[in-house]
Design a protein around this motif. Structure first.
Motif, PDB file in Angstrom:
ATOM      1  N   ALA A   2      56.563 -18.080 107.652  1.00 11.85           N
ATOM      2  CA  ALA A   2      56.016 -19.247 108.124  1.00 11.85           C
ATOM      3  C   ALA A   2      54.636 -19.404 107.994  1.00 11.85           C
ATOM      4  N   LYS A   3      54.011 -18.325 108.361  1.00  6.49           N
ATOM      5  CA  LYS A   3      52.431 -18.147 108.220  1.00  6.49           C
ATOM      6  C   LYS A   3      51.796 -18.409 106.765  1.00  6.49           C
ATOM      7  N   LYS A   4      52.562 -17.787 106.172  1.00  7.47           N
ATOM      8  CA  LYS A   4      52.226 -17.735 104.562  1.00  7.47           C
ATOM      9  C   LYS A   4      52.330 -19.135 104.161  1.00  7.47           C
ATOM     10  N   THR A   5      53.618 -19.924 104.526  1.00  8.27           N
ATOM     11  CA  THR A   5      53.808 -20.964 104.110  1.00  8.27           C
ATOM     12  C   THR A   5      52.901 -22.065 104.498  1.00  8.27           C
ATOM     13  N   ALA A   6      52.521 -21.951 105.758  1.00  6.68           N
ATOM     14  CA  ALA A   6      51.543 -22.908 106.369  1.00  6.68           C
ATOM     15  C   ALA A   6      50.168 -22.500 105.522  1.00  6.68           C
ATOM     16  N   THR A   7      49.831 -21.413 105.359  1.00 11.86           N
ATOM     17  CA  THR A   7      48.340 -21.123 104.573  1.00 11.86           C
ATOM     18  C   THR A   7      48.580 -21.737 103.142  1.00 11.86           C
ATOM     19  N   SER A   8      49.745 -21.856 102.457  1.00 12.81           N
ATOM     20  CA  SER A   8      49.822 -22.346 101.282  1.00 12.81           C
ATOM     21  C   SER A   8      49.807 -23.686 101.079  1.00 12.81           C
ATOM     22  N   ALA A   9      50.379 -24.039 102.305  1.00 13.80           N
ATOM     23  CA  ALA A   9      50.330 -25.568 102.361  1.00 13.80           C
ATOM     24  C   ALA A   9      48.667 -26.158 102.425  1.00 13.80           C
ATOM     25  N   ALA A  10      48.096 -25.178 103.351  1.00 16.56           N
ATOM     26  CA  ALA A  10      46.648 -25.989 103.557  1.00 16.56           C
ATOM     27  C   ALA A  10      45.747 -25.712 102.367  1.00 16.56           C
ATOM     28  N   ALA A  11      45.991 -24.506 101.754  1.00 19.76           N
ATOM     29  CA  ALA A  11      45.302 -24.156 100.518  1.00 19.76           C
ATOM     30  C   ALA A  11      45.609 -25.538  99.505  1.00 19.76           C
ATOM     31  N   GLN A  12      46.916 -26.184  99.476  1.00 20.38           N
ATOM     32  CA  GLN A  12      47.441 -26.907  98.360  1.00 20.38           C
ATOM     33  C   GLN A  12      46.684 -28.518  98.856  1.00 20.38           C
ATOM     34  N   ARG A  13      46.610 -28.699 100.253  1.00 21.51           N
ATOM     35  CA  ARG A  13      45.889 -29.924 100.561  1.00 21.51           C
ATOM     36  C   ARG A  13      44.482 -29.868 100.223  1.00 21.51           C
ATOM     37  N   SER A  14      43.827 -28.626 100.345  1.00 24.03           N
ATOM     38  CA  SER A  14      42.437 -28.284  99.906  1.00 24.03           C
ATOM     39  C   SER A  14      42.194 -28.381  98.603  1.00 24.03           C
ATOM     40  N   GLY A  15      43.051 -27.976  97.947  1.00 23.57           N
ATOM     41  CA  GLY A  15      43.106 -28.237  96.427  1.00 23.57           C
ATOM     42  C   GLY A  15      43.163 -29.747  96.135  1.00 23.57           C
ATOM     43  N   ASP A  16      44.035 -30.614  96.585  1.00 27.96           N
ATOM     44  CA  ASP A  16      44.282 -31.761  96.569  1.00 27.96           C
ATOM     45  C   ASP A  16      43.063 -32.841  96.835  1.00 27.96           C
ATOM     46  N   ASP A  17      42.443 -32.401  97.831  1.00 27.45           N
ATOM     47  CA  ASP A  17      41.064 -32.957  98.389  1.00 27.45           C
ATOM     48  C   ASP A  17      40.055 -32.702  97.114  1.00 27.45           C
ATOM     49  N   ALA A  18      39.847 -31.577  96.810  1.00 26.07           N
ATOM     50  CA  ALA A  18      38.889 -31.013  95.934  1.00 26.07           C
ATOM     51  C   ALA A  18      38.947 -32.082  94.577  1.00 26.07           C
ATOM     52  N   ALA A  19      40.247 -32.061  94.120  1.00 29.39           N
ATOM     53  CA  ALA A  19      40.801 -32.780  92.865  1.00 29.39           C
ATOM     54  C   ALA A  19      40.299 -34.398  93.136  1.00 29.39           C
ATOM     55  N   ALA A  20      40.432 -34.776  94.428  1.00 37.28           N
ATOM     56  CA  ALA A  20      40.331 -36.512  94.385  1.00 37.28           C
ATOM     57  C   ALA A  20      38.971 -36.629  94.521  1.00 37.28           C
ATOM     58  N   ARG A  21      37.971 -35.497  95.105  1.00 36.21           N
ATOM     59  CA  ARG A  21      36.474 -35.953  94.984  1.00 36.21           C
ATOM     60  C   ARG A  21      35.938 -36.026  93.833  1.00 36.21           C
ATOM     61  N   PRO A  22      35.036 -37.024  93.471  1.00 38.96           N
ATOM     62  CA  PRO A  22      34.328 -37.061  92.213  1.00 38.96           C
ATOM     63  C   PRO A  22      33.365 -35.970  91.963  1.00 38.96           C
ATOM     64  N   SER A  23      33.366 -35.572  90.629  1.00 40.78           N
ATOM     65  CA  SER A  23      32.673 -34.473  90.469  1.00 40.78           C
ATOM     66  C   SER A  23      30.987 -34.850  90.604  1.00 40.78           C
ATOM     67  N   ARG A  24      30.093 -33.788  90.479  1.00 39.19           N
ATOM     68  CA  ARG A  24      28.732 -34.228  90.634  1.00 39.19           C
ATOM     69  C   ARG A  24      28.387 -35.015  89.394  1.00 39.19           C
ATOM     70  N   GLN A  25      28.863 -34.996  88.297  1.00 39.94           N
ATOM     71  CA  GLN A  25      28.379 -36.040  87.375  1.00 39.94           C
ATOM     72  C   GLN A  25      29.047 -37.428  87.417  1.00 39.94           C
TER      73      GLN A  25
END
Length: 246
Positions: A2-25
């Motif tokens: 369960a811990k691994k699953t939660a960590t994986s979900a958090a990483a997924q959310r973090s990756g989604d947030d990063a993808a949604a943020r505009p790049s520096r350019q």
């Protein structure tokens, strides 16, 4: 597990947030667009002389040094503003349909140029003589050159008429913009010169001027503009006809 699953979900959310943020350019592009928007508003409100990097910084509530991270100098800002007006012209023109007469294409360009350039007189006064080299200008150059090429003119004559067309339209737009940017009292003084001065000239010495005084005082900048555009197109038509084999 369960811990691994939660960590994986958090990483997924973090990756989604990063993808949604505009790049520096992308963020820099948005900031440049916001600065150009503010520069338009400032120049049209306070006139061409009111536009400076310091005043623009005040308008945006940022230190002027921030603007120099977006534009090398004021000249680069002016070129970006010129590109914006050209893009507006392109948006109005839309697609050049296959089979459209070259004269019709150029008349549409001329009409859109007049509407946009006279809508923003301060920007026109600041930028009408500049060559931006930007993507919007590149597309407009291609449209106008292609129209003259379709006329049948030889390349050197097509380029000559292209330059004449562009310089004539922008020059007359700038003339109208400069007049509209005058203080109201000065503009009134200029507008009434025909009736204040020329209408009172001695008729014996200036018979033609006195005869034409009503027409002299009523001709409009747009009528002059349309006549000049027609003259350029007529000259191109004559040149194209003369270059065709008999």
């Amino acid at each position: 597990m369960a811990k691994k699953t939660a960590t994986s979900a958090a990483a997924q959310r973090s990756g989604d947030d990063a993808a949604a943020r505009p790049s520096r350019q992308e963020r820099r592009k948005l900031r440049r667009e916001a600065a150009v928007n503010a520069a338009f508003q400032l120049a049209e409100r306070e006139g061409a002389a009111g536009l400076s990097m310091r005043r623009l910084g005040q308008e945006l509530d940022v230190d002027a040094t921030i603007l120099y991270r977006l534009f090398r100098d004021k000249d680069e800002l002016l070129l970006a503003m010129a590109e914006r007006t050209i893009q507006m012209i392109l948006d109005e023109i839309g697609q050049v349909l296959e089979g459209e007469a070259w004269q019709d294409t150029l008349r549409r360009v001329a009409e859109s140029t007049w509407r946009i350039q006279t809508r923003y007189p301060a920007i026109t006064v600041l930028t009408f003589a500049r060559t931006t080299g930007g993507p919007a200008e590149q597309r407009l150059v291609e449209i106008i050159l292609s129209a003259f090429a379709r006329s049948g003119l030889a390349p050197d004559r097509a380029v000559l008429h292209y330059r004449t067309f562009v310089d004539t339209t922008l020059g007359l737009c700038a003339h109208s913009a400069a007049l509209s940017s005058l203080d109201p009292e000065v503009r009134e003084k200029d507008d009434t010169t025909w009736t204040r001065v020329y209408a009172r000239l001695p008729e014996a010495a200036y018979p033609v001027t006195r005869t034409f005084i009503d027409e002299l005082s009523s001709v409009t900048p747009k009528a002059i503009y349309d006549t000049a555009v027609d003259a350029v197109l007529a000259a191109a038509e004559r040149a194209a006809a003369g270059s065709r084999p008999a």
